[in-house]
Design a protein around this motif. Structure first.
Motif, PDB file in Angstrom:
ATOM      1  N   TRP A  98       0.922  -1.303  -0.031  1.00  0.00           N
ATOM      2  CA  TRP A  98       0.129   0.084  -0.051  1.00  0.00           C
ATOM      3  C   TRP A  98       0.881   1.085   0.044  1.00  0.00           C
ATOM      4  O   TRP A  98       0.208   2.401  -0.118  1.00  0.00           O
ATOM      5  CB  TRP A  98      -0.972   0.115   1.244  1.00  0.00           C
ATOM      6  CG  TRP A  98      -2.039  -0.856   0.960  1.00  0.00           C
ATOM      7  CD1 TRP A  98      -2.663  -1.604   0.089  1.00  0.00           C
ATOM      8  CD2 TRP A  98      -2.577  -1.558   2.311  1.00  0.00           C
ATOM      9  NE1 TRP A  98      -3.403  -2.705   0.262  1.00  0.00           N
ATOM     10  CE2 TRP A  98      -3.591  -2.460   1.792  1.00  0.00           C
ATOM     11  CE3 TRP A  98      -2.553  -1.389   3.635  1.00  0.00           C
ATOM     12  CZ2 TRP A  98      -4.291  -3.398   2.517  1.00  0.00           C
ATOM     13  CZ3 TRP A  98      -3.224  -2.168   4.438  1.00  0.00           C
ATOM     14  CH2 TRP A  98      -4.147  -3.124   3.967  1.00  0.00           C
TER      15      TRP A  98
ATOM     16  N   TYR B 219       2.070  -0.450  -5.681  1.00  0.00           N
ATOM     17  CA  TYR B 219       0.440  -0.960  -5.623  1.00  0.00           C
ATOM     18  C   TYR B 219      -0.104  -1.519  -6.613  1.00  0.00           C
ATOM     19  O   TYR B 219      -0.960  -2.230  -6.406  1.00  0.00           O
ATOM     20  CB  TYR B 219       0.027   0.602  -5.055  1.00  0.00           C
ATOM     21  CG  TYR B 219      -1.541   0.615  -5.118  1.00  0.00           C
ATOM     22  CD1 TYR B 219      -1.987   0.114  -3.715  1.00  0.00           C
ATOM     23  CD2 TYR B 219      -2.464   1.120  -5.880  1.00  0.00           C
ATOM     24  CE1 TYR B 219      -3.420   0.214  -3.661  1.00  0.00           C
ATOM     25  CE2 TYR B 219      -3.665   1.124  -5.689  1.00  0.00           C
ATOM     26  CZ  TYR B 219      -4.278   0.555  -4.698  1.00  0.00           C
ATOM     27  OH  TYR B 219      -5.653   0.505  -4.341  1.00  0.00           O
TER      28      TYR B 219
ATOM     29  N   ALA C 230      -0.223  -4.994  -6.036  1.00  0.00           N
ATOM     30  CA  ALA C 230      -0.447  -5.098  -4.577  1.00  0.00           C
ATOM     31  C   ALA C 230      -0.600  -6.383  -4.160  1.00  0.00           C
ATOM     32  O   ALA C 230       0.125  -6.678  -3.040  1.00  0.00           O
ATOM     33  CB  ALA C 230      -1.771  -4.333  -4.084  1.00  0.00           C
TER      34      ALA C 230
END
Length: 538
Positions: free
Chosen positions: A457, A469, A472
Motif C-alpha cells: 500500500w 501498489y 499489490a
C-alpha cells in the motif's frame, strides 16, 4: 501432530478421537460452528464444488468485469485473457489453502490459529471479514436492483408507490434492497445444508438462462455487433502494460477473499481429489465464459438499443428493463436474484460469519455472525462502491488485494513449508496448547503481515513507489510469506515458547486413557496396509 488424539484415515483425512472432541468442547475457543467436521459428515463431492464455483462466478460483477477493462482501453479479447490469467493465478493459493480444510475438517479462522496464534488469528479473520462485508453489501444492492426491476414490471406505478427519492434513490429501491438483504439472512439462519442445495440447482439454472439471453441478443441483432471488431487503444506493450498490471491484480483481487477462506467449504469435502477437481474445472472456465457472455450480449445490445448509453448497456438490469414482455422481465430478474443470492451467501456470508464467531466463540454463533455481516454490509454503503466501474476495479479490488495477499503468503508458507502440512488438531482449540505462542499471538506472522501490507500500500502515499501498489497482491503475498519464513527460521517458536504445562498434562492424560483402550483392543491391518482397531473377541 498428536497421533494419540487423532484418527488418520487411509485417504489422509484426520479427525479427533471422541474423548478428545469432548474435552475441547469445553474450551473458550470452541463452538459447534467452528468444531472440526467428523469424517462421516464430510459429504461434498466434485459436483458440489464445481456447482459452488459456477454459481458464485455467475453473478453480475463477473458479467460486468469486462466493461471496466474495455472502458480502460482494452479490446474484448485482451479483457478476457486478463480475466482468465487472473483466475488461473488466484486458483493456486485457493487450492493450497483448501488442503488443510479437507485434511482436518477445520474452517478458515481455526486454520489461521496455527500460524497467527489462538487469539492472533482474529487479525486475518477480521481483515477478511471486513472485505466480505463490503462484498455482501455490493451483492445485496445488486440483488435489490433486480427485485426492484421485477416489481416494476408486475406492479403498475411501482416506482413512486412508496414515495419520492431519499438519498438519491427511490423508496421502492431501498425497500427492494432491504427485502433481498433479509432473504440472505434467512438462508443463513437455515444453515449450510440449505446453502449446498441452493448452490446445486442455481448453477445450471443461471447458466441456461444466460445462454438463452445471449441467443436472443444475437438473433435480434443479426450478429454479434461491433464490439468484437472494435480495436483497443493500445498499440504497443509499453502502452498496454501500465493498464494490464493493475487490471490483472484486480482480477486476482476478485477472488482473493476465497483464496483465504476456502477451508470454510473444503472442510466438508469427501476427499482432496473431489475438491481439487471441482475447483480446477469450474473456476477459470466459468469466470471467463460468463464474462465473454457479457461482452457478446452487450455488443449485440448496441445494435438492438442504439438509444441507450454504453454504461447502461453493460448493466443487465437496465438492459432487461428495456424488454416489453412482463414475463420475460420477470424471469430474467428472477435469474439475477438467484445468481446473486447464491454467490452472496457462499462467498460473502459464510466466511465473515465464521470469522466473527472466532473472535467470541462462546458469544457469537454462525447465525449471529451472519447477521453482523449483513448490518456492516449496509453501513459500508455499497451503492457508492458501485457508482464508478473504474474505481471499483482500480481502487476497491486492487486495494484490498494487497492485504489479503499478505495473509495468504503467511498461511501458505506456514502450512506447506514451516509445518509441512502437520497440525496438532486438538491444540487449535486449546488456549494453552502449542499455538498459544506469546499470549495467544504469534508475533512473527503478525509482523510479516504488517510488512506485506505496508509494501503493498505504500504506493498510495509515495508516488515514486506506485508500481508496488499496481502489483499489490503479488507484493503483499511475496513480502509477507518471505518475512514469515525468515522470522520463523531465526526465532523458531518451538525453542523459545514450549507448550504450557497444562497442555502437556492434558495430552499425557489422554495418552494414558488411550493406552487403557488399547489394552482391550487388538491391532490389525486393513487391505490398504493401514493400522485399524477391532474389538477383541473373548
Amino acid at each position: 501432530m498428536n497421533n494419540f488424539e487423532t484418527i488418520q484415515h487411509p485417504d489422509g483425512r484426520v479427525e479427533l478421537r471422541k474423548e478428545v472432541a469432548q474435552e475441547i468442547s469445553r474450551s473458550p475457543l470452541y463452538n459447534e460452528d467452528l468444531a472440526p467436521v467428523s469424517v462421516k459428515k464430510r459429504n461434498w463431492t466434485t459436483y458440489n464444488y464445481a456447482a459452488l464455483w459456477i454459481s458464485m462466478a455467475h453473478c453480475i460483477p463477473t458479467y460486468m468485469l469486462s466493461s471496466g477493462l474495455i472502458s480502460a482501453g482494452m479490446n474484448w479479447w485482451q479483457a478476457l485473457v486478463t480475466i482468465l490469467l487472473g483466475n488461473i493465478i488466484v486458483l493456486i493459493p485457493i487450492l493450497l489453502n483448501s488442503h488443510p480444510g479437507t485434511k482436518y475438517g477445520i474452517p478458515f479462522p481455526v486454520f489461521a490459529r496455527a500460524s497467527y496464534g489462538t487469539y492472533g488469528s482474529n487479525l486475518p479473520a477480521l481483515m477478511r471479514a471486513i472485505v466480505a462485508c463490503g462484498w455482501f453489501g455490493i451483492q445485496a444492492w445488486i440483488g435489490g436492483e433486480a427485485l426492484n426491476v421485477f416489481f416494476g414490471a408486475v406492479i403498475p406505478g411501482w416506482k413512486g408507490l412508496l414515495g419520492g427519492p431519499i438519498g438519491g434513490h427511490m423508496v421502492t429501491e431501498w425497500f427492494s434492497f432491504l427485502l433481498f438483504w433479509a432473504l440472505n439472512i434467512y438462508i443463513i439462519y437455515r444453515g449450510m445444508d440449505l446453502l449446498r442445495k441452493v448452490e446445486n440447482w442455481a448453477a445450471p439454472f443461471v447458466l441456461i438462462m444466460t445462454a438463452l439471453l445471449l441467443g436472443w441478443a444475437i438473433w435480434k441483432a443479426q450478429g454479434l455487433g461491433y464490439l468484437l471488431n472494435q480495436q483497443g487503444k493500445f498499440h504497443s506493450l509499453k502502452e498496454f502494460w501500465p493498464i494490464f498490471v493493475p487490471s490483472l491484480t484486480g482480477m486476482i483481487g476478485f477472488w482473493a477473499t476465497l483464496s483465504l477462506n476456502m477451508p470454510d467449504f473444503t472442510r466438508f469435502g469427501k476427499s482432496q481429489r473431489d475438491q481439487v477437481i471441482g475447483q480446477v474445472v469450474a473456476l477459470p472456465t466459468t469466470m471467463t465464459i460468463f464474462a465473454a457472455m457479457g461482452v457478446m450480449i452487450t455488443s449485440a445490445a448496441v445494435v438492438i438499443y442504439p438509444h441507450m448509453k454504453m454504461e447502461e448497456l453493460w448493466d443487465p438490469m437496465k438492459l432487461v428493463g428495456q424488454f416489453g414482455n412482463v414475463w420475460v422481465v420477470a424471469i430474467s430478474m428472477f435469474t439475477v436474484v438467484v445468481a446473486t443470492l447464491a454467490v452472496n451467501i457462499a462467498a460473502n456470508v459464510v466466511s465473515p460469519a465464521n470469522d466473527f464467531a472466532n473472535a467470541f466463540p462462546k458469544l457469537i454463533s454462525f447465525r449471529t455472525g451472519g447477521l453482523i455481516t449483513g448490518i456492516i454490509g449496509i453501513l459500508m454503503q455499497p451503492w457508492r462502491l458501485l457508482a464508478d466501474p473504474s474505481g471499483y476495479i482500480f481502487a476497491w479490488l486492487v486495494g484490498y488485494s494487497g492485504g489479503l495477499g499478505s495473509i495468504a503468503g503467511v498461511l501458505i508458507v506456514d502450512y506447506w513449508i514451516v509445518r509441512r502440512k502437520r497440525l496438532a488438531l486438538g491444540d487449535l482449540y486449546r488456549p494453552q496448547g502449542v499455538y498459544a505462542y506469546n499470549g495467544g499471538w504469534n508475533w512473527r506472522a503478525v509482523a510479516a503481515t504488517l510488512i506485506g501490507c505496508a509494501l503493498a500500500w505504500i504506493g498510495l502515499v509515495v508516488p515514486a513507489l506506485r508500481f508496488l501498489y499496481d502489483f499489490a497482491w503479488f507484493v503483499g503475498f511475496g513480502a509477507a510469506g518471505l518475512t514469515h519464513l525468515v522470522l520463523t527460521k531465526l526465532w523458531p517458536p518451538e525453542l523459545d515458547e514450549p507448550p504450557k504445562p497444562a497442555a502437556a498434562l492434558a495430552r499425557k492424560a489422554v495418552a494414558h486413557s488411550q493406552m487403557r483402550i488399547d489394552s482391550v483392543l487388538k491391532c490389525g491391518t486393513d487391505r490398504f496396509g493401514s493400522r485399524r482397531y477391532q474389538a477383541a473377541q473373548y
